[in-house]
Motif scaffolding. Sequence first.
Motif, PDB file in Angstrom:
ATOM      1  N   LEU A  99      91.769-129.615  -4.381  1.00 37.92           N
ATOM      2  CA  LEU A  99      90.617-130.228  -3.728  1.00 37.92           C
ATOM      3  C   LEU A  99      90.964-130.702  -2.327  1.00 37.92           C
ATOM      4  CD1 LEU A  99      87.676-131.106  -3.895  1.00 37.92           C
ATOM      5  CD2 LEU A  99      88.431-133.242  -4.954  1.00 37.92           C
ATOM      6  N   LEU A 103      89.110-129.415   1.194  1.00 42.43           N
ATOM      7  CA  LEU A 103      88.419-130.384   2.044  1.00 42.43           C
ATOM      8  C   LEU A 103      89.014-130.401   3.445  1.00 42.43           C
ATOM      9  CD1 LEU A 103      87.771-133.381  -0.387  1.00 42.43           C
ATOM     10  CD2 LEU A 103      86.212-131.538   0.272  1.00 42.43           C
ATOM     11  N   LEU A 110      81.223-125.921  -1.999  1.00 38.94           N
ATOM     12  CA  LEU A 110      82.446-125.906  -2.795  1.00 38.94           C
ATOM     13  C   LEU A 110      82.145-125.496  -4.224  1.00 38.94           C
ATOM     14  CD1 LEU A 110      85.441-126.527  -3.332  1.00 38.94           C
ATOM     15  CD2 LEU A 110      84.779-128.917  -3.711  1.00 38.94           C
ATOM     16  N   SER A 141      84.334-135.288  -3.380  1.00 38.97           N
ATOM     17  CA  SER A 141      83.645-134.410  -2.436  1.00 38.97           C
ATOM     18  C   SER A 141      82.483-135.133  -1.767  1.00 38.97           C
ATOM     19  CB  SER A 141      83.142-133.158  -3.158  1.00 38.97           C
ATOM     20  OG  SER A 141      84.218-132.437  -3.717  1.00 38.97           O
ATOM     21  N   TRP A 144      83.816-137.640   0.737  1.00 35.85           N
ATOM     22  CA  TRP A 144      84.257-136.918   1.932  1.00 35.85           C
ATOM     23  C   TRP A 144      83.049-136.527   2.770  1.00 35.85           C
ATOM     24  CZ3 TRP A 144      83.113-131.951   3.580  1.00 35.85           C
ATOM     25  CH2 TRP A 144      83.894-131.446   4.626  1.00 35.85           C
ATOM     26  N   SER A 153      78.253-129.099  -3.791  1.00 30.33           N
ATOM     27  CA  SER A 153      79.158-128.686  -4.857  1.00 30.33           C
ATOM     28  C   SER A 153      78.429-127.762  -5.822  1.00 30.33           C
ATOM     29  CB  SER A 153      79.687-129.902  -5.616  1.00 30.33           C
ATOM     30  OG  SER A 153      80.511-130.699  -4.791  1.00 30.33           O
TER      31      SER A 153
END
Length: 224
Positions: A99, A103, A110, A141, A144, A153
């Motif tokens: 991950l 990122l 993703l 995620s 971020w 996602s």
Amino acid sequence: MEFDPNQLLLDQILIDAIENAPLAEPAAEVESQVAAIGTSLTNPVSSDWVRQLGVWLNGRYPRRVTLCNEGVGGSASKYTSVYTLAKYPGKKSGVDYQLGQVLASNPDVLFIEFPYNDAFTDYGISVATANANLQEMIDTSRNWAAAGKPLDSVVQTMNIDPTSLGSTRPYYPDYYQGYREIAASNSVLLVDNYPAWLDLYSSKRTVYDGFMSDTYHPYEPGEL
């Protein structure tokens, strides 16, 4: 031979999911990156669906999509007391390694898939733990994305393994169900490949066998 999604039996599962999802269309003259993390079912050495997806997307949005594939063969979602970096040095997990790698590449979308290897009994990952690990990846995620650009996602179930029932992954369908539930509870896109593979295996076994390079890895024509 160039990939032609119209020649594949299962391409509509992924394509329909993408076309029906509220994912932002790449802006003109701006590249968008599609990233993927997962197991050997995603790793570019043993799997080709990420590349095929890139070909399809760039056919729709010419020269506007790049790819980042950090899938690792033999990996699971997160290290445990028995699935460790020291014991499995080449099988770097999703939470602990993959991950962060994707990122860092600044993705827009993703794809995540780990349930098949999370079900591997030697790794000691329960369904509840697999679900928690997926939730952690989604949360990471989102955190971020909150600090930068949006990130969509996409959660996936994968194909079947008839040899695993009652052996090394006796409950892997339960791990797929967990991914469905976490996807629904987080309102993220689910690409549920498993039912289509199960139906193909049950109703068109010759076609199914022709798509598989071994008992659980599809080769190129069967991957989308």
